[in-house]
Motif scaffolding. Structure first.
Motif, short mmCIF file in Angstrom:
data_model
loop_
_atom_site.label_atom_id
_atom_site.label_comp_id
_atom_site.label_asym_id
_atom_site.label_seq_id
_atom_site.Cartn_x
_atom_site.Cartn_y
_atom_site.Cartn_z
N LEU A 1 1.09 -1.21 0.24
CA LEU A 1 0.21 0.39 0.39
C LEU A 1 1.05 1.02 0.25
CD1 LEU A 1 -2.62 -0.37 1.90
CD2 LEU A 1 -3.04 -0.26 0.07
N GLY A 2 2.52 1.08 0.13
CA GLY A 2 3.11 2.09 0.72
C GLY A 2 3.77 2.77 -0.99
N CYS A 3 3.38 1.46 -1.49
CA CYS A 3 4.28 1.80 -3.34
C CYS A 3 3.08 2.66 -3.97
CB CYS A 3 3.63 0.91 -4.09
SG CYS A 3 5.45 0.18 -3.87
N ASP A 4 3.13 3.68 -4.96
CA ASP A 4 2.53 4.15 -5.55
C ASP A 4 1.60 3.00 -6.46
OD1 ASP A 4 3.67 7.33 -5.09
OD2 ASP A 4 5.55 6.48 -6.40
N PHE A 5 1.79 2.64 -6.99
CA PHE A 5 0.71 1.72 -7.60
C PHE A 5 0.84 0.50 -7.14
CE2 PHE A 5 2.05 4.52 -10.47
CZ PHE A 5 0.77 5.54 -11.32
N VAL A 6 0.33 -0.57 -7.11
CA VAL A 6 -0.32 -1.70 -7.02
C VAL A 6 -0.34 -2.87 -8.10
CG1 VAL A 6 -1.03 -3.79 -5.35
CG2 VAL A 6 -0.64 -1.60 -4.21
N ILE A 7 -0.27 -3.59 -8.34
CA ILE A 7 -0.29 -4.40 -9.49
C ILE A 7 -0.77 -6.02 -8.74
CG2 ILE A 7 0.34 -5.39 -12.18
CD1 ILE A 7 -0.42 -2.50 -12.07
N ALA A 8 -1.34 -6.08 -8.73
CA ALA A 8 -1.99 -8.34 -7.93
C ALA A 8 -2.51 -9.16 -8.84
CB ALA A 8 -2.88 -7.58 -7.03
N SER A 9 -2.18 -10.29 -8.76
CA SER A 9 -2.35 -11.36 -10.04
C SER A 9 -3.49 -11.81 -8.91
CB SER A 9 -1.25 -12.25 -9.45
OG SER A 9 -1.03 -12.70 -8.43
N THR A 10 -3.92 -12.88 -10.10
CA THR A 10 -5.35 -13.74 -9.61
C THR A 10 -4.80 -14.03 -8.06
OG1 THR A 10 -4.86 -15.17 -10.80
CG2 THR A 10 -6.69 -13.31 -11.78
N ARG A 11 -3.81 -14.75 -8.33
CA ARG A 11 -3.87 -15.41 -6.47
C ARG A 11 -3.39 -14.43 -5.66
NH1 ARG A 11 -0.27 -18.99 -5.23
NH2 ARG A 11 0.91 -17.39 -5.35
N ALA A 12 -3.51 -12.86 -5.63
CA ALA A 12 -2.64 -12.25 -4.49
C ALA A 12 -4.07 -12.03 -3.34
CB ALA A 12 -2.45 -10.59 -4.95
N ARG A 13 -3.59 -11.86 -2.17
CA ARG A 13 -4.57 -12.38 -0.91
C ARG A 13 -3.97 -10.64 0.24
NH1 ARG A 13 -6.60 -14.74 -4.62
NH2 ARG A 13 -7.07 -16.50 -3.71
#
Length: 158
Positions: free
Chosen positions: A127-139
């Motif tokens: 969350l501290g990053c400017d952008f978050v790119i999450a895979s479908t496996r991200a939890r």
């Protein structure tokens, strides 16, 4: 990949690998949390190495920083199985928070590339990053209350 060393604090993992890796391709620096046997959980020395790595990126000429984890997970937060020494817990937390501030102060855009778990301080790192790119496996999970802990790595600040 190359490791950023932080003097005696830069403790290698059981397999001899550093817990934080930096690599560069052109103007893109990738910071990899590298403790795959513990879902990239961070020991206290690893947080210090993260801080030092972020400071090194800030002092360089990279145009973007990508933060990711090794072997299918982003970061399971603090590694509570590792003793942090005889220091008072608040002294250790102050140093962990320095890593959070180093991320916040970076002069380049940051991207969290999240695959697998991003839990506790690991979620706050993303969350501290400017952008978050999450895979479908991200939890994603804030689990501090379940562990009897207060929010760390800037979670209450974000």
């Amino acid at each position: 990949m190359t490791a950023v060393t932080a003097g005696p604090r830069a403790q290698a993992l059981d397999d001899g690998a550093p817990p934080v890796l930096l690599s560069r391709e052109g103007d893109v620096v990738t910071l990899t949390l590298n403790n795959p046997r513990r879902k990239d959980a961070m020991s206290h020395p690893a947080w210090l190495l993260l801080r030092d790595s972020l400071v090194a990126v800030a002092g360089g000429d990279a145009r973007v920083l990508v933060v990711t984890g090794a072997a299918g997970d982003f970061c399971a937060g603090a590694d509570l199985s590792v003793e942090s020494g005889a220091r008072p817990p608040m002294a250790n937390m102050a140093e962990v928070n320095q890593a959070c501030l180093a991320l916040h102060r970076l002069p380049v855009p940051t991207i969290a590339r999240v695959d697998g778990v991003a839990v506790g301080a690991g979620m706050n790192l993303a969350l501290g990053c400017d952008f978050v790119i999450a895979s479908t496996r991200a939890r994603f999970s804030e689990i501090f209350v379940k562990r009897g802990l207060s929010v760390d790595f800037g979670g209450s600040w974000l």
